[in-house]
Design an enzyme around this catalytic site. Structure first.
Site, PDB file in Angstrom:
ATOM      1  N   ASN A 221     -28.553  83.148-125.906  1.00  0.00           N
ATOM      2  CA  ASN A 221     -29.361  84.199-126.522  1.00  0.00           C
ATOM      3  C   ASN A 221     -30.803  84.096-126.048  1.00  0.00           C
ATOM      4  O   ASN A 221     -31.126  83.253-125.213  1.00  0.00           O
ATOM      5  CB  ASN A 221     -29.267  84.128-128.055  1.00  0.00           C
ATOM      6  CG  ASN A 221     -29.695  82.771-128.587  1.00  0.00           C
ATOM      7  OD1 ASN A 221     -30.833  82.357-128.439  1.00  0.00           O
ATOM      8  ND2 ASN A 221     -28.754  82.060-129.209  1.00  0.00           N
ATOM      9  N   ASP A 290     -22.916  81.613-132.774  1.00  0.00           N
ATOM     10  CA  ASP A 290     -21.900  81.674-133.825  1.00  0.00           C
ATOM     11  C   ASP A 290     -20.516  81.328-133.289  1.00  0.00           C
ATOM     12  O   ASP A 290     -19.666  80.826-134.031  1.00  0.00           O
ATOM     13  CB  ASP A 290     -21.871  83.068-134.446  1.00  0.00           C
ATOM     14  CG  ASP A 290     -23.161  83.384-135.203  1.00  0.00           C
ATOM     15  OD1 ASP A 290     -23.714  82.460-135.822  1.00  0.00           O
ATOM     16  OD2 ASP A 290     -23.603  84.546-135.159  1.00  0.00           O
ATOM     17  N   LYS A 300     -14.879  77.357-111.523  1.00  0.00           N
ATOM     18  CA  LYS A 300     -15.537  78.655-111.592  1.00  0.00           C
ATOM     19  C   LYS A 300     -14.508  79.793-111.563  1.00  0.00           C
ATOM     20  O   LYS A 300     -13.600  79.809-110.729  1.00  0.00           O
ATOM     21  CB  LYS A 300     -16.499  78.812-110.408  1.00  0.00           C
ATOM     22  CG  LYS A 300     -17.214  80.157-110.384  1.00  0.00           C
ATOM     23  CD  LYS A 300     -18.097  80.282-109.157  1.00  0.00           C
ATOM     24  CE  LYS A 300     -18.725  81.671-109.091  1.00  0.00           C
ATOM     25  NZ  LYS A 300     -19.553  81.845-107.870  1.00  0.00           N
ATOM     26  N   PRO A 316     -19.169  75.484-135.915  1.00  0.00           N
ATOM     27  CA  PRO A 316     -19.534  75.004-137.248  1.00  0.00           C
ATOM     28  C   PRO A 316     -20.898  75.546-137.647  1.00  0.00           C
ATOM     29  O   PRO A 316     -21.763  75.777-136.798  1.00  0.00           O
ATOM     30  CB  PRO A 316     -19.550  73.479-137.094  1.00  0.00           C
ATOM     31  CG  PRO A 316     -19.730  73.241-135.629  1.00  0.00           C
ATOM     32  CD  PRO A 316     -19.056  74.383-134.939  1.00  0.00           C
ATOM     33  N   ASP A 317     -21.089  75.762-138.935  1.00  0.00           N
ATOM     34  CA  ASP A 317     -22.351  76.288-139.469  1.00  0.00           C
ATOM     35  C   ASP A 317     -23.238  75.109-139.846  1.00  0.00           C
ATOM     36  O   ASP A 317     -23.087  74.509-140.914  1.00  0.00           O
ATOM     37  CB  ASP A 317     -22.063  77.178-140.678  1.00  0.00           C
ATOM     38  CG  ASP A 317     -23.286  77.966-141.125  1.00  0.00           C
ATOM     39  OD1 ASP A 317     -24.405  77.416-141.048  1.00  0.00           O
ATOM     40  OD2 ASP A 317     -23.122  79.118-141.548  1.00  0.00           O
ATOM     41  N   LEU A 319     -26.426  74.870-140.667  1.00  0.00           N
ATOM     42  CA  LEU A 319     -27.283  75.069-141.828  1.00  0.00           C
ATOM     43  C   LEU A 319     -26.490  74.952-143.126  1.00  0.00           C
ATOM     44  O   LEU A 319     -26.912  74.261-144.064  1.00  0.00           O
ATOM     45  CB  LEU A 319     -27.958  76.443-141.724  1.00  0.00           C
ATOM     46  CG  LEU A 319     -28.861  76.866-142.874  1.00  0.00           C
ATOM     47  CD1 LEU A 319     -29.984  75.864-143.083  1.00  0.00           C
ATOM     48  CD2 LEU A 319     -29.428  78.264-142.602  1.00  0.00           C
ATOM     49  N   LYS A 352     -25.525  80.483-148.588  1.00  0.00           N
ATOM     50  CA  LYS A 352     -25.489  79.143-147.989  1.00  0.00           C
ATOM     51  C   LYS A 352     -26.131  78.081-148.879  1.00  0.00           C
ATOM     52  O   LYS A 352     -26.143  76.904-148.519  1.00  0.00           O
ATOM     53  CB  LYS A 352     -26.161  79.167-146.618  1.00  0.00           C
ATOM     54  CG  LYS A 352     -25.442  80.072-145.617  1.00  0.00           C
ATOM     55  CD  LYS A 352     -25.921  79.859-144.205  1.00  0.00           C
ATOM     56  CE  LYS A 352     -25.154  80.739-143.227  1.00  0.00           C
ATOM     57  NZ  LYS A 352     -25.501  80.495-141.827  1.00  0.00           N
TER      58      LYS A 352
END
Length: 412
Positions: A221, A290, A300, A316-317, A319, A352
């Protein structure tokens, strides 16, 4: 708590920050100190004797052999008079001379001749501060229990950004009060005011993660890591011991911060949980992917068909996993949103189980990803605080002071 009736000898050397020293003298005298000033030859190019004499109420000295001084030996006179010696700004050249015991002018000679405690407030270009020679000299000074006040990080006169700025004058004065007090309780009260994260272990994540597709491609990102690195720098400035878990970024590692470099979300999760047990505060600023590839190719992938389908599985999350710990740290999340910022931030805060969340609108091209500036809206269970657009270092300091206040409130 003050410097009441303390004789403070202020040595000023030739850095651009010398222009702040008349105000520093005012801050010291406001604490009750008697201040006398010694100017190095190069300092006279930045600040005048007359201005420092006016604010201190005492003559300013510049020369080692002064016919007006006691027996012509000003260094002996000053050495006997001083209860403490402060050098501010302390240039790289001055630090080198002090580290190696040189005595080629009035200031360095009286430092050697005086038993008074010595404090220095370094000020120089960020690259000069980071240079191995300067860091080696710093180590020698620290080994001799010389008080090192700063430096701070931020924008410098030359346009660079990083460590090397002299602390603000009020911070120097308050630090001297704290460090010159004999009682622990007096020092703790000042530390809480000037260093609100003193004694805290802060764990921060920053930057993007990269999820491999094959040996040459990945999913990632636009995160630059600037906000997370600003938080690490400012947390350290505010007194914390900082561990920074960083994804791949094009930023120098912050000085005095334990930086752990990772690539993928799984690696970041592992690094966070290797250090979270010791953390008092966890700030999840990283833009963690995510999803990751269900099957990473070992060779390749060759271009063949007009379309290609990638199978992704959830990461895995980090936070949420930290927030769910039974005795976990005070947990702060970030929400980078493109719409309905408040709704999604509050939902994430509650869902959360976070203590606090800082939300920013990344659809605004002037702030957020890859920008020098940012703006945040901070939410907790019972509060909403808007922090306006500003450079990320300044914004990080404001956010951390809010965090520190809430941590303190939670501990009562």
């Amino acid at each position: 708590m003050s410097l009441q009736n303390q004789n403070v000898l202020l040595g000023v050397t030739g850095g651009i920050a010398a222009y702040k020293t008349p105000d520093l003298v005012r801050k010291l005298t406001a604490q009750g100190a008697n201040v006398r000033v010694v100017l190095s030859a190069s300092a006279q190019a930045f600040v005048s004797e007359l201005s420092l004499q006016a604010v201190s109420g005492n003559p300013v000295s510049c020369h080692l052999l002064d016919p007006a001084a006691e027996a012509g030996m000003g260094h002996i006179e000053f050495a006997r008079w001083a209860d403490l010696i402060l050098v501010a700004p302390a240039t790289a050249h001055c630090m080198a001379k002090l580290a190696h015991g040189m005595a080629d002018d009035l200031l360095t000679t009286l430092v050697l001749a005086s038993p008074a405690p010595l404090f220095i407030a370094p000020a120089m270009n960020q690259q000069m501060w980071a240079a191995p020679a300067t860091q080696a000299n710093l180590g020698l000074l620290q080994a001799r229990d010389i008080g090192i006040l700063g430096p701070a990080a931020g924008e410098q006169a030359c346009g660079d950004i990083g460590y090397g700025r002299m602390l603000e004058t009020h911070e120097i004065a308050e630090a001297l009060v704290a460090l010159h007090q004999p009682t622990k309780s007096a020092r703790s009260a000042v530390d809480e005011k000037t260093l609100p994260l003193a004694g805290q272990q802060v764990l921060i994540t920053a930057g993007p993660t990269r999820e491999a597709i094959d040996p040459v491609r990945y999913i990632s990102n636009h995160s630059s890591g600037k906000m997370g690195y600003a938080l690490a720098i400012q947390a350290q400035n505010l007194g914390a011991q900082v561990t920074l878990v960083s994804g791949p970024v094009a930023l120098p590692e912050p000085l005095h911060v334990n930086t752990i470099q990772v690539s993928s979300a799984l690696e970041m999760h592992q690094a966070v949980f290797a250090h979270v047990a010791a953390a008092d505060i966890f700030i999840a600023c990283a833009a963690v992917a995510d999803y990751r590839l269900a099957d990473i190719q070992t060779q390749k992938i060759k271009k063949s068909a007009d379309e290609m389908t990638l199978s992704l599985i959830k990461n895995p999350d980090i936070l949420a996993d930290v927030a769910a710990l039974p005795d976990g740290p005070f947990t702060v999340g970030f929400a980078a949103e493109t719409q309905d910022l408040e709704y999604y931030a509050k939902d994430k805060l509650q869902r959360k189980g976070l203590n606090m969340i800082a939300a920013n609108d990344v659809s605004n091209q002037d702030i957020g990803f890859n920008q020098a500036d940012n703006a945040l809206t901070v939410f907790s269970a019972d509060a909403k605080i808007a922090l306006p657009k500003q450079d990320k270092l300044a914004l990080a300091e404001q956010l951390l002071k809010i965090v520190a206040k809430n941590v303190s409130a939670n501990s009562l």
